[in-house]
Design a protein around this motif. Sequence first.
Motif, PDB file in Angstrom:
ATOM      1  N   ASN A   1      16.116   8.980  -6.146  1.00 54.07           N
ATOM      2  CA  ASN A   1      16.683   7.732  -5.636  1.00 54.07           C
ATOM      3  C   ASN A   1      16.684   6.717  -6.769  1.00 54.07           C
ATOM      4  N   ARG A   2      17.839   6.467  -7.335  1.00 51.71           N
ATOM      5  CA  ARG A   2      17.962   5.586  -8.495  1.00 51.71           C
ATOM      6  C   ARG A   2      18.305   4.147  -8.129  1.00 51.71           C
ATOM      7  N   ASP A   3      18.376   3.837  -6.858  1.00 52.17           N
ATOM      8  CA  ASP A   3      18.870   2.522  -6.449  1.00 52.17           C
ATOM      9  C   ASP A   3      17.872   1.720  -5.620  1.00 52.17           C
ATOM     10  N   ARG A   4      16.585   1.923  -5.796  1.00 51.24           N
ATOM     11  CA  ARG A   4      15.608   1.094  -5.090  1.00 51.24           C
ATOM     12  C   ARG A   4      15.737  -0.319  -5.630  1.00 51.24           C
ATOM     13  N   ASN A   5      15.917  -1.276  -4.755  1.00 55.06           N
ATOM     14  CA  ASN A   5      16.003  -2.668  -5.193  1.00 55.06           C
ATOM     15  C   ASN A   5      15.408  -3.562  -4.113  1.00 55.06           C
ATOM     16  N   LEU A   6      15.301  -4.832  -4.403  1.00 51.17           N
ATOM     17  CA  LEU A   6      14.644  -5.767  -3.487  1.00 51.17           C
ATOM     18  C   LEU A   6      15.366  -5.883  -2.152  1.00 51.17           C
ATOM     19  N   GLY A   7      16.651  -5.608  -2.130  1.00 54.44           N
ATOM     20  CA  GLY A   7      17.409  -5.619  -0.882  1.00 54.44           C
ATOM     21  C   GLY A   7      17.175  -4.376  -0.037  1.00 54.44           C
ATOM     22  N   ASN A   8      16.569  -3.350  -0.626  1.00 49.98           N
ATOM     23  CA  ASN A   8      16.278  -2.100   0.083  1.00 49.98           C
ATOM     24  C   ASN A   8      14.832  -2.008   0.547  1.00 49.98           C
TER      25      ASN A   8
ATOM     26  N   SER B   1       0.821  -1.221   0.000  1.00 47.48           N
ATOM     27  CA  SER B   1       0.000   0.000   0.000  1.00 47.48           C
ATOM     28  C   SER B   1       0.850   1.265   0.000  1.00 47.48           C
ATOM     29  N   SER B   2       2.055   1.193   0.523  1.00 48.80           N
ATOM     30  CA  SER B   2       2.936   2.365   0.553  1.00 48.80           C
ATOM     31  C   SER B   2       3.735   2.545  -0.736  1.00 48.80           C
ATOM     32  N   ALA B   3       3.704   1.587  -1.649  1.00 46.79           N
ATOM     33  CA  ALA B   3       4.533   1.631  -2.861  1.00 46.79           C
ATOM     34  C   ALA B   3       4.290   2.876  -3.726  1.00 46.79           C
ATOM     35  N   PRO B   4       3.054   3.314  -3.966  1.00 53.35           N
ATOM     36  CA  PRO B   4       2.880   4.520  -4.786  1.00 53.35           C
ATOM     37  C   PRO B   4       3.520   5.767  -4.167  1.00 53.35           C
ATOM     38  N   LEU B   5       3.406   5.911  -2.852  1.00 53.75           N
ATOM     39  CA  LEU B   5       4.042   7.045  -2.190  1.00 53.75           C
ATOM     40  C   LEU B   5       5.560   6.936  -2.287  1.00 53.75           C
ATOM     41  N   VAL B   6       6.094   5.740  -2.122  1.00 48.83           N
ATOM     42  CA  VAL B   6       7.539   5.543  -2.212  1.00 48.83           C
ATOM     43  C   VAL B   6       8.026   5.804  -3.641  1.00 48.83           C
ATOM     44  N   ALA B   7       7.269   5.372  -4.639  1.00 51.34           N
ATOM     45  CA  ALA B   7       7.651   5.644  -6.035  1.00 51.34           C
ATOM     46  C   ALA B   7       7.722   7.150  -6.278  1.00 51.34           C
ATOM     47  N   ALA B   8       6.727   7.882  -5.775  1.00 51.46           N
ATOM     48  CA  ALA B   8       6.732   9.346  -5.930  1.00 51.46           C
ATOM     49  C   ALA B   8       7.877   9.969  -5.133  1.00 51.46           C
ATOM     50  N   ALA B   9       8.099   9.497  -3.929  1.00 51.14           N
ATOM     51  CA  ALA B   9       9.191  10.036  -3.105  1.00 51.14           C
ATOM     52  C   ALA B   9      10.548   9.725  -3.726  1.00 51.14           C
ATOM     53  N   ASP B  10      10.729   8.497  -4.218  1.00 54.17           N
ATOM     54  CA  ASP B  10      11.986   8.146  -4.888  1.00 54.17           C
ATOM     55  C   ASP B  10      12.242   9.080  -6.070  1.00 54.17           C
ATOM     56  N   GLU B  11      11.193   9.405  -6.805  1.00 58.48           N
ATOM     57  CA  GLU B  11      11.339  10.319  -7.941  1.00 58.48           C
ATOM     58  C   GLU B  11      11.676  11.721  -7.454  1.00 58.48           C
ATOM     59  N   ALA B  12      11.055  12.143  -6.367  1.00 57.70           N
ATOM     60  CA  ALA B  12      11.305  13.482  -5.830  1.00 57.70           C
ATOM     61  C   ALA B  12      12.737  13.649  -5.340  1.00 57.70           C
ATOM     62  N   ILE B  13      13.289  12.603  -4.740  1.00 53.31           N
ATOM     63  CA  ILE B  13      14.649  12.704  -4.201  1.00 53.31           C
ATOM     64  C   ILE B  13      15.692  12.114  -5.150  1.00 53.31           C
TER      65      ILE B  13
ATOM     66  N   ALA C   1       9.357  -1.824   5.124  1.00 50.93           N
ATOM     67  CA  ALA C   1      10.128  -0.621   5.440  1.00 50.93           C
ATOM     68  C   ALA C   1      11.061  -0.372   4.261  1.00 50.93           C
ATOM     69  N   TRP C   2      11.095   0.853   3.811  1.00 54.87           N
ATOM     70  CA  TRP C   2      11.879   1.239   2.639  1.00 54.87           C
ATOM     71  C   TRP C   2      13.160   1.915   3.136  1.00 54.87           C
ATOM     72  N   ILE C   3      14.302   1.302   2.855  1.00 58.69           N
ATOM     73  CA  ILE C   3      15.569   1.783   3.416  1.00 58.69           C
ATOM     74  C   ILE C   3      16.580   2.098   2.312  1.00 58.69           C
ATOM     75  N   ASP C   4      17.741   2.595   2.730  1.00 54.97           N
ATOM     76  CA  ASP C   4      18.926   2.803   1.909  1.00 54.97           C
ATOM     77  C   ASP C   4      18.690   3.818   0.801  1.00 54.97           C
ATOM     78  N   HIS C   5      18.941   5.067   1.132  1.00 57.24           N
ATOM     79  CA  HIS C   5      18.785   6.159   0.173  1.00 57.24           C
ATOM     80  C   HIS C   5      20.130   6.816  -0.126  1.00 57.24           C
TER      81      HIS C   5
ATOM     82  N   GLY D   1      21.062  13.346  -5.922  1.00 54.07           N
ATOM     83  CA  GLY D   1      22.169  13.577  -6.840  1.00 54.07           C
ATOM     84  C   GLY D   1      23.365  12.677  -6.616  1.00 54.07           C
ATOM     85  N   ASN D   2      23.358  11.883  -5.559  1.00 56.02           N
ATOM     86  CA  ASN D   2      24.493  10.998  -5.279  1.00 56.02           C
ATOM     87  C   ASN D   2      24.559   9.791  -6.212  1.00 56.02           C
ATOM     88  N   GLY D   3      23.514   9.571  -6.977  1.00 53.44           N
ATOM     89  CA  GLY D   3      23.496   8.440  -7.903  1.00 53.44           C
ATOM     90  C   GLY D   3      23.580   8.875  -9.353  1.00 53.44           C
TER      91      GLY D   3
END
Length: 180
Positions: free
Chosen positions: A70-77, A56-68, A86-90, A95-97
């Motif tokens: 975050n190019r490295d979302r993966n199954l380990g994160n 249920s949190s995935a759409p918000l995380v997708a939008a947040a990842d785009e806002a910040i 819980a969505w971790i490792d940013h 700009g760090n990626g």
Amino acid sequence: MPDPYLVVDAENVAFGSADATYPNLSQRLGIAGLETSSPEYEAAVRLAMRVASQFSSAPLVAAADEAIDNRDRNLGNILWDGTNEAWIDHAFALGNGAQLDDVNKLCEMAVYSGLSEEMRSSSTTQWMLMDRNKPDMVKEELDTVIDTSTQARFVADRLNQLGMRLLARFPSPQDLLSVP
């Protein structure tokens, strides 16, 4: 959600979180123990992407990842105990990626899983609900520790274009006005 921490040394600030004590999605679904070229591995990865896309949190995380950026979302994160995620490792956000491909991996997971329409509409809805003043509010709080003007401006600029950025991450719907 793991407790967040801000770690400050003489010149730098790092963000981290406490150990949530439960496995990431890849571990939870047994992917790590499978041979990467096997059909079982491919099936498990496809299942994991579908599970991640349906949180249920995935759409918000997708939008947040785009806002910040975050190019490295993966199954380990993505931590998951079978009930809570819980969505971790940013580390590659803000700009760090820049050396990584410009992708939103959670959006790609939804496309790969056949859930692009749902994720596209839900993540753009989450973008519309985002508080455009939040980057400045966070900056004010963190200014007591370190100057975050650059990061706040980075996120604020991306929020202004976020809807179009999110839509571009998904296949375009075909309608009467679409050019074949």
